[in-house]
Structure formats: C-alpha cells, structure tokens
Scaffold this motif. Sequence first.
Motif, PDB file in Angstrom:
ATOM      1  N   GLU A  53      45.917  22.725  16.702  1.00  0.00           N
ATOM      2  CA  GLU A  53      45.702  21.479  15.901  1.00  0.00           C
ATOM      3  C   GLU A  53      46.690  20.518  16.786  1.00  0.00           C
ATOM      4  O   GLU A  53      46.266  18.924  16.708  1.00  0.00           O
ATOM      5  CB  GLU A  53      46.592  21.603  14.361  1.00  0.00           C
ATOM      6  N   LEU A  54      47.783  20.857  17.612  1.00  0.00           N
ATOM      7  CA  LEU A  54      48.376  20.129  18.454  1.00  0.00           C
ATOM      8  C   LEU A  54      47.377  19.603  19.852  1.00  0.00           C
ATOM      9  O   LEU A  54      47.202  18.315  19.892  1.00  0.00           O
ATOM     10  CB  LEU A  54      49.463  20.600  19.138  1.00  0.00           C
ATOM     11  N   MET A  55      46.723  20.563  20.050  1.00  0.00           N
ATOM     12  CA  MET A  55      45.570  20.338  21.193  1.00  0.00           C
ATOM     13  C   MET A  55      44.517  19.059  20.632  1.00  0.00           C
ATOM     14  O   MET A  55      44.178  18.235  21.148  1.00  0.00           O
ATOM     15  CB  MET A  55      45.085  21.197  21.687  1.00  0.00           C
ATOM     16  N   LEU A  56      43.955  19.288  19.549  1.00  0.00           N
ATOM     17  CA  LEU A  56      43.078  18.446  19.117  1.00  0.00           C
ATOM     18  C   LEU A  56      43.814  17.166  18.544  1.00  0.00           C
ATOM     19  O   LEU A  56      42.724  15.991  18.867  1.00  0.00           O
ATOM     20  CB  LEU A  56      42.361  19.140  17.438  1.00  0.00           C
ATOM     21  N   ASN A  57      44.804  17.080  17.874  1.00  0.00           N
ATOM     22  CA  ASN A  57      45.365  16.148  17.704  1.00  0.00           C
ATOM     23  C   ASN A  57      45.639  14.820  18.955  1.00  0.00           C
ATOM     24  O   ASN A  57      45.327  13.726  18.916  1.00  0.00           O
ATOM     25  CB  ASN A  57      46.601  16.179  16.843  1.00  0.00           C
ATOM     26  N   LEU A  58      46.114  15.646  19.933  1.00  0.00           N
ATOM     27  CA  LEU A  58      46.472  15.067  21.228  1.00  0.00           C
ATOM     28  C   LEU A  58      45.137  14.688  21.693  1.00  0.00           C
ATOM     29  O   LEU A  58      45.215  13.389  22.567  1.00  0.00           O
ATOM     30  CB  LEU A  58      47.388  15.918  22.117  1.00  0.00           C
ATOM     31  N   ALA A  59      44.130  15.353  21.663  1.00  0.00           N
ATOM     32  CA  ALA A  59      42.656  14.652  22.146  1.00  0.00           C
ATOM     33  C   ALA A  59      42.236  13.639  21.520  1.00  0.00           C
ATOM     34  O   ALA A  59      41.727  12.638  22.117  1.00  0.00           O
ATOM     35  CB  ALA A  59      41.717  15.981  22.066  1.00  0.00           C
ATOM     36  N   ALA A  60      42.668  13.396  20.186  1.00  0.00           N
ATOM     37  CA  ALA A  60      42.178  12.516  19.607  1.00  0.00           C
ATOM     38  C   ALA A  60      43.059  11.137  19.916  1.00  0.00           C
ATOM     39  O   ALA A  60      42.619  10.095  20.046  1.00  0.00           O
ATOM     40  CB  ALA A  60      42.511  12.616  17.925  1.00  0.00           C
ATOM     41  N   TYR A  62      44.181  10.755  23.052  1.00  0.00           N
ATOM     42  CA  TYR A  62      43.916  10.555  24.389  1.00  0.00           C
ATOM     43  C   TYR A  62      42.454   9.589  23.948  1.00  0.00           C
ATOM     44  O   TYR A  62      42.219   8.571  24.557  1.00  0.00           O
ATOM     45  CB  TYR A  62      43.497  11.509  25.175  1.00  0.00           C
ATOM     46  N   ARG A  63      41.481  10.208  23.218  1.00  0.00           N
ATOM     47  CA  ARG A  63      40.192   9.630  23.081  1.00  0.00           C
ATOM     48  C   ARG A  63      40.522   7.939  22.513  1.00  0.00           C
ATOM     49  O   ARG A  63      39.927   7.110  22.998  1.00  0.00           O
ATOM     50  CB  ARG A  63      39.563  10.275  21.935  1.00  0.00           C
ATOM     51  N   ASN A  64      41.286   7.836  21.448  1.00  0.00           N
ATOM     52  CA  ASN A  64      41.799   6.497  20.959  1.00  0.00           C
ATOM     53  C   ASN A  64      42.374   5.589  22.030  1.00  0.00           C
ATOM     54  O   ASN A  64      42.485   4.314  21.358  1.00  0.00           O
ATOM     55  CB  ASN A  64      42.557   6.544  19.691  1.00  0.00           C
ATOM     56  N   THR A  65      42.880   5.925  23.316  1.00  0.00           N
ATOM     57  CA  THR A  65      43.737   5.221  24.045  1.00  0.00           C
ATOM     58  C   THR A  65      43.020   5.351  25.305  1.00  0.00           C
ATOM     59  O   THR A  65      43.608   4.994  26.543  1.00  0.00           O
ATOM     60  CB  THR A  65      45.286   5.743  24.222  1.00  0.00           C
ATOM     61  N   GLY A  66      41.731   5.626  25.362  1.00  0.00           N
ATOM     62  CA  GLY A  66      40.971   5.252  26.559  1.00  0.00           C
ATOM     63  C   GLY A  66      41.076   6.376  27.510  1.00  0.00           C
ATOM     64  O   GLY A  66      40.968   6.101  28.972  1.00  0.00           O
ATOM     65  N   ARG A  67      41.586   7.566  27.181  1.00  0.00           N
ATOM     66  CA  ARG A  67      41.822   8.603  28.163  1.00  0.00           C
ATOM     67  C   ARG A  67      40.814   9.766  27.818  1.00  0.00           C
ATOM     68  O   ARG A  67      40.904  10.743  27.330  1.00  0.00           O
ATOM     69  CB  ARG A  67      43.174   9.019  28.195  1.00  0.00           C
ATOM     70  N   ALA A  68      39.527   9.356  28.136  1.00  0.00           N
ATOM     71  CA  ALA A  68      38.470  10.367  27.902  1.00  0.00           C
ATOM     72  C   ALA A  68      38.562  11.613  28.756  1.00  0.00           C
ATOM     73  O   ALA A  68      38.082  12.767  28.057  1.00  0.00           O
ATOM     74  CB  ALA A  68      37.117   9.805  28.147  1.00  0.00           C
ATOM     75  N   ALA A  69      38.944  11.648  29.770  1.00  0.00           N
ATOM     76  CA  ALA A  69      38.710  12.760  30.755  1.00  0.00           C
ATOM     77  C   ALA A  69      39.961  13.728  30.111  1.00  0.00           C
ATOM     78  O   ALA A  69      39.668  14.978  29.892  1.00  0.00           O
ATOM     79  CB  ALA A  69      39.001  12.648  32.036  1.00  0.00           C
ATOM     80  N   ALA A  71      41.040  13.781  27.056  1.00  0.00           N
ATOM     81  CA  ALA A  71      40.476  14.087  25.826  1.00  0.00           C
ATOM     82  C   ALA A  71      39.597  15.401  25.832  1.00  0.00           C
ATOM     83  O   ALA A  71      39.664  16.342  25.244  1.00  0.00           O
ATOM     84  CB  ALA A  71      40.183  13.025  24.987  1.00  0.00           C
ATOM     85  N   LYS A  72      38.536  15.136  26.642  1.00  0.00           N
ATOM     86  CA  LYS A  72      37.528  16.311  26.785  1.00  0.00           C
ATOM     87  C   LYS A  72      38.118  17.595  27.315  1.00  0.00           C
ATOM     88  O   LYS A  72      37.716  18.548  27.068  1.00  0.00           O
ATOM     89  CB  LYS A  72      36.623  15.756  27.779  1.00  0.00           C
ATOM     90  N   ALA A 100      36.572  20.670  17.811  1.00  0.00           N
ATOM     91  CA  ALA A 100      36.572  20.264  19.068  1.00  0.00           C
ATOM     92  C   ALA A 100      34.993  19.947  19.611  1.00  0.00           C
ATOM     93  O   ALA A 100      34.927  18.990  20.253  1.00  0.00           O
ATOM     94  CB  ALA A 100      36.972  21.549  19.917  1.00  0.00           C
ATOM     95  N   GLN A 101      34.084  20.466  18.891  1.00  0.00           N
ATOM     96  CA  GLN A 101      32.719  20.273  19.331  1.00  0.00           C
ATOM     97  C   GLN A 101      32.397  19.001  18.688  1.00  0.00           C
ATOM     98  O   GLN A 101      31.967  17.947  19.556  1.00  0.00           O
ATOM     99  CB  GLN A 101      31.873  21.265  18.664  1.00  0.00           C
ATOM    100  N   ARG A 102      33.041  18.410  17.532  1.00  0.00           N
ATOM    101  CA  ARG A 102      32.801  17.043  17.123  1.00  0.00           C
ATOM    102  C   ARG A 102      33.576  16.002  17.696  1.00  0.00           C
ATOM    103  O   ARG A 102      32.803  14.819  18.193  1.00  0.00           O
ATOM    104  CB  ARG A 102      33.456  16.914  15.666  1.00  0.00           C
ATOM    105  N   GLY A 103      34.573  16.406  18.397  1.00  0.00           N
ATOM    106  CA  GLY A 103      35.435  15.547  19.489  1.00  0.00           C
ATOM    107  C   GLY A 103      34.567  15.409  20.515  1.00  0.00           C
ATOM    108  O   GLY A 103      34.610  14.176  20.929  1.00  0.00           O
ATOM    109  N   LEU A 104      34.036  16.179  21.122  1.00  0.00           N
ATOM    110  CA  LEU A 104      33.109  16.165  22.474  1.00  0.00           C
ATOM    111  C   LEU A 104      31.994  15.543  22.220  1.00  0.00           C
ATOM    112  O   LEU A 104      31.339  14.611  23.054  1.00  0.00           O
ATOM    113  CB  LEU A 104      32.846  17.580  22.774  1.00  0.00           C
ATOM    114  N   ALA A 105      31.214  15.540  20.993  1.00  0.00           N
ATOM    115  CA  ALA A 105      30.066  14.868  20.814  1.00  0.00           C
ATOM    116  C   ALA A 105      30.393  13.498  20.594  1.00  0.00           C
ATOM    117  O   ALA A 105      29.538  12.662  20.794  1.00  0.00           O
ATOM    118  CB  ALA A 105      29.712  15.565  19.215  1.00  0.00           C
ATOM    119  N   ARG A 106      31.661  12.697  20.213  1.00  0.00           N
ATOM    120  CA  ARG A 106      31.968  11.539  20.358  1.00  0.00           C
ATOM    121  C   ARG A 106      31.440  10.852  21.784  1.00  0.00           C
ATOM    122  O   ARG A 106      31.450   9.589  21.658  1.00  0.00           O
ATOM    123  CB  ARG A 106      33.149  11.160  19.742  1.00  0.00           C
TER     124      ARG A 106
END
Length: 114
Positions: A53-60, A62-69, A71-72, A100-106
């Motif tokens: 849950e921490l990894m997923l939220n941190l990925a979110a 990163y995704r929302n702050t333009g750090r795609a690599a 987040a992925k 995680a798969q939904r996050g990557l699909a974005r």
Amino acid sequence: MRVVPLIVLSLVVAATPAIAAERTGYSQIAAGNMGAAERSIVAERRIFPDRPELMLNLAAVYRNTGRAAEAKALYAAVLDKPAVALDMPSGAVVSSHDLAQRGLARFAPQMATR
C-alpha cells in the motif's frame, strides 16, 4: 469500571482507519497535497519498505508529480512480490497486483481510432 476500557477501545478502533490513512499518505493524496503525502509515505517506508500500500501510494504520488520512471519502478516492484488483498476507501478489497497493473496501464499509449 469495565465501561471505561470499552470506551477507550472503541475510540482506538474508530481512530485506526484515520491513522492508517495518514501513514499511507491516502488523506494527503486525496487532498491533492503530494508533498505531504510523499513525506509521510517515505517516512513509513523506512520502517516498512515492502508494504504494497505504501509502494502503490508513493507510485501514485510520483505519477501525479511527473516522475513516470519512478512510478513505473514501484508498480513493477509490487508485481514482483506476492499479491496482497488491500482495503480500499470504498470498502472494496482489491489485489495489490490489480492496482499495480492499473497504475502501469495509465502509462500505456492511448490510441485513437475512427
């Protein structure tokens, strides 16, 4: 005298979801405060580095702050670990792998057809 411990216990149980929302960064993400969310999550990950849950939220964050690599990489790290059932704010229970798969699909390129 048993009433007091039951009252205290019920207050602790009622406060637990709010505390968890703060520790996982959920409240800050929902409020759009990505900086506070990142600080909360990074602090928790020092203690629990492999909590999905921490990894997923941190990925979110990163995704929302333009750090795609970044987040992925976190989404991929979640997929490298065993799936865990996670409680969602809606009350649903979802697999960490599904999230995680939904996050990557974005990040997948969107193709338009006509």
